[in-house]
Design a protein around this motif. Structure first.
Motif, PDB file in Angstrom:
ATOM      1  N   ALA A 285      35.279  34.609  13.664  1.00 43.11           N
ATOM      2  CA  ALA A 285      33.955  35.188  13.934  1.00 43.11           C
ATOM      3  C   ALA A 285      33.696  36.387  13.029  1.00 43.11           C
ATOM      4  CB  ALA A 285      33.859  35.597  15.398  1.00 43.11           C
ATOM      5  N   HIS A 286      34.709  37.214  12.848  1.00 40.64           N
ATOM      6  CA  HIS A 286      34.575  38.384  11.974  1.00 40.64           C
ATOM      7  C   HIS A 286      34.328  37.948  10.529  1.00 40.64           C
ATOM      8  CE1 HIS A 286      35.131  42.521  10.657  1.00 40.64           C
ATOM      9  NE2 HIS A 286      35.944  42.077   9.710  1.00 40.64           N
ATOM     10  N   GLU A 287      35.005  36.888  10.105  1.00 38.45           N
ATOM     11  CA  GLU A 287      34.829  36.378   8.741  1.00 38.45           C
ATOM     12  C   GLU A 287      33.411  35.847   8.547  1.00 38.45           C
ATOM     13  OE1 GLU A 287      36.898  33.107   5.709  1.00 38.45           O
ATOM     14  OE2 GLU A 287      37.783  33.523   7.678  1.00 38.45           O
ATOM     15  N   VAL A 288      32.884  35.152   9.572  1.00 39.62           N
ATOM     16  CA  VAL A 288      31.514  34.630   9.503  1.00 39.62           C
ATOM     17  C   VAL A 288      30.508  35.774   9.416  1.00 39.62           C
ATOM     18  CG1 VAL A 288      29.718  33.421  10.816  1.00 39.62           C
ATOM     19  CG2 VAL A 288      32.014  32.453  10.657  1.00 39.62           C
ATOM     20  N   ARG A 289      30.686  36.779  10.263  1.00 39.24           N
ATOM     21  CA  ARG A 289      29.794  37.944  10.249  1.00 39.24           C
ATOM     22  C   ARG A 289      29.778  38.597   8.874  1.00 39.24           C
ATOM     23  NH1 ARG A 289      30.896  43.440  10.881  1.00 39.24           N
ATOM     24  NH2 ARG A 289      29.110  44.683  11.636  1.00 39.24           N
ATOM     25  N   THR A 290      30.956  38.841   8.311  1.00 40.31           N
ATOM     26  CA  THR A 290      31.059  39.492   7.000  1.00 40.31           C
ATOM     27  C   THR A 290      30.410  38.638   5.913  1.00 40.31           C
ATOM     28  OG1 THR A 290      33.114  40.569   7.668  1.00 40.31           O
ATOM     29  CG2 THR A 290      32.653  40.457   5.307  1.00 40.31           C
ATOM     30  N   HIS A 291      30.661  37.328   5.964  1.00 38.62           N
ATOM     31  CA  HIS A 291      30.119  36.430   4.936  1.00 38.62           C
ATOM     32  C   HIS A 291      28.588  36.395   4.967  1.00 38.62           C
ATOM     33  CE1 HIS A 291      29.925  33.109   2.142  1.00 38.62           C
ATOM     34  NE2 HIS A 291      29.186  32.416   3.003  1.00 38.62           N
ATOM     35  N   ILE A 292      27.999  36.335   6.162  1.00 40.73           N
ATOM     36  CA  ILE A 292      26.538  36.305   6.275  1.00 40.73           C
ATOM     37  C   ILE A 292      25.934  37.591   5.737  1.00 40.73           C
ATOM     38  CG2 ILE A 292      24.604  36.311   7.902  1.00 40.73           C
ATOM     39  CD1 ILE A 292      26.220  34.429   9.674  1.00 40.73           C
ATOM     40  N   MET A 293      26.516  38.728   6.101  1.00 37.92           N
ATOM     41  CA  MET A 293      25.979  40.012   5.664  1.00 37.92           C
ATOM     42  C   MET A 293      26.132  40.216   4.159  1.00 37.92           C
ATOM     43  SD  MET A 293      27.285  42.339   8.877  1.00 37.92           S
ATOM     44  CE  MET A 293      26.837  43.883   8.092  1.00 37.92           C
ATOM     45  N   GLN A 294      27.199  39.666   3.568  1.00 35.38           N
ATOM     46  CA  GLN A 294      27.388  39.775   2.118  1.00 35.38           C
ATOM     47  C   GLN A 294      26.485  38.810   1.363  1.00 35.38           C
ATOM     48  OE1 GLN A 294      31.604  39.132   1.605  1.00 35.38           O
ATOM     49  NE2 GLN A 294      32.109  41.303   1.916  1.00 35.38           N
ATOM     50  N   THR A 295      26.230  37.653   1.964  1.00 36.48           N
ATOM     51  CA  THR A 295      25.410  36.631   1.304  1.00 36.48           C
ATOM     52  C   THR A 295      23.924  36.930   1.406  1.00 36.48           C
ATOM     53  OG1 THR A 295      27.098  34.981   1.858  1.00 36.48           O
ATOM     54  CG2 THR A 295      24.933  34.151   1.185  1.00 36.48           C
ATOM     55  N   LEU A 296      23.485  37.407   2.569  1.00 34.42           N
ATOM     56  CA  LEU A 296      22.065  37.654   2.827  1.00 34.42           C
ATOM     57  C   LEU A 296      21.844  39.155   3.001  1.00 34.42           C
ATOM     58  CD1 LEU A 296      21.582  34.784   5.440  1.00 34.42           C
ATOM     59  CD2 LEU A 296      21.192  34.689   2.965  1.00 34.42           C
ATOM     60  N   ASP A 297      21.311  39.805   1.978  1.00 40.46           N
ATOM     61  CA  ASP A 297      21.162  41.264   2.023  1.00 40.46           C
ATOM     62  C   ASP A 297      20.089  41.724   2.995  1.00 40.46           C
ATOM     63  OD1 ASP A 297      18.932  40.436   0.669  1.00 40.46           O
ATOM     64  OD2 ASP A 297      19.308  41.611  -1.147  1.00 40.46           O
ATOM     65  N   TRP A 298      19.285  40.788   3.515  1.00 41.68           N
ATOM     66  CA  TRP A 298      18.252  41.161   4.474  1.00 41.68           C
ATOM     67  C   TRP A 298      18.751  41.089   5.920  1.00 41.68           C
ATOM     68  CZ3 TRP A 298      17.272  36.788   7.373  1.00 41.68           C
ATOM     69  CH2 TRP A 298      17.534  35.566   6.781  1.00 41.68           C
ATOM     70  N   VAL A 299      20.029  40.780   6.102  1.00 40.91           N
ATOM     71  CA  VAL A 299      20.644  40.773   7.431  1.00 40.91           C
ATOM     72  C   VAL A 299      21.405  42.074   7.629  1.00 40.91           C
ATOM     73  CG1 VAL A 299      22.324  39.664   8.946  1.00 40.91           C
ATOM     74  CG2 VAL A 299      20.791  38.259   7.542  1.00 40.91           C
ATOM     75  N   ALA A 300      21.056  42.840   8.664  1.00 40.44           N
ATOM     76  CA  ALA A 300      21.697  44.131   8.918  1.00 40.44           C
ATOM     77  C   ALA A 300      23.007  43.969   9.670  1.00 40.44           C
ATOM     78  CB  ALA A 300      20.754  45.034   9.711  1.00 40.44           C
TER      79      ALA A 300
END
Length: 284
Positions: A250-265
């Protein structure tokens, strides 16, 4: 703000001295732009403050509230312009001076450039207040065209089109009301946690699904808190995983989304056992 202030001053002076209601109305609209842009600047400054104990999601909603205030203010200003223009109908009018058209041409060129510039950055930053200000400038170009037509008719045939200038001011007021209502509606929808469009949600889902170990995404929600979005994600994983393993995924998914999509806080991930070995294609 400097451009709008200069345009307002030029149009008000020219409209008053040249006896043009529509040019004065357009000048008042430009004067309101100074305050609107000032609200945007204030809103963006306050929204940039970091999260604290009382505001764990940050202060981004201030930026959206700023856009809503701009919309309400524009609608009220447009109504006042309409009222003033209607009051002048049928009154003995002084001849409109021909030079009043030049400030309108200047305004048309300047506001077109400002609208393009602000739309570009509003989309890049996903800023509700800057988008509201961009729409404001775009409507200024339309109001300038309406004022130009009204003045041109009055100059062409003063006897036949004696009230054209006042009608032009009324049209300018209606345009201001229309953009005010649109801006207020759009920002109100964001305050009601309206989901982003399907393409944006698909990007979140795809980013989550690309992490090895993810079996599927059951649910995916997002709400805007200023310039960026907070995401709630229901992640399907192998039911035989340990709590630690699923937490790390779950932590890896959270980090990946935030790194991939800069509009996600930020991303809040809820982990649950997959219902099947095949990745789920549920709503997102």
């Amino acid at each position: 703000m400097l451009v709008s202030g200069a345009l307002a001053l030029v149009k008000l002076i020219a409209g008053i001295k040249g006896h043009s209601t529509s040019v004065v109305a357009d000048g008042l609209e430009s004067a309101s732009d100074v305050f609107a842009s000032g609200f945007v600047l204030l809103g963006l400054t306050l929204a940039a403050k970091p999260a604290d104990k009382d505001h764990p999601y940050g202060h981004g909603r201030i930026e959206i509230l700023t856009g809503l205030l701009i919309g309400i203010g524009l609608s009220a200003g447009g109504a006042l312009i309409c009222y003033g223009s209607v009051e002048r109908l049928g009154r003995p009018l002084t001849t409109v001076a021909a030079y009043v058209i030049w400030p309108l041409f200047l305004s048309l060129a300047a506001k077109t450039a400002l609208a393009i510039f602000k739309f570009r950055y509003a989309r890049r930053l996903k800023s509700a207040s800057l988008m509201a200000d961009a729409w404001n400038d775009l409507m200024d170009t339309i109001s300038a065209i309406a004022a130009l037509i009204a003045v041109a008719l009055t100059l062409a045939d003063p006897a036949r089109f004696a009230d054209a200038d006042s009608y032009g001011g009324f049209v300018v007021g209606l345009i201001v009301i229309a953009v005010g209502v649109k801006v207020a509606y759009d920002t109100a929808m964001q305050l009601m946690d309206t989901m982003p469009d399907d393409a944006a949600m698909a990007e979140i889902r795809a980013a989550a699904a690309s992490v090895p170990g993810v079996r599927g995404v059951e649910k995916c929600y997002a709400r805007k808190t200023g310039l960026r979005y907070h995401v709630d994600l229901h992640l399907e994983v192998d039911g035989a995983m340990t709590v630690r393993q699923s937490h790390e995924l779950a932590h890896e998914v959270r980090t990946h989304i935030m790194q991939t999509l800069d509009w996600v806080a930020d991303v809040l991930v809820h982990v649950e056992p997959a219902r099947s070995l095949q990745a789920n294609s549920g709503p997102c």
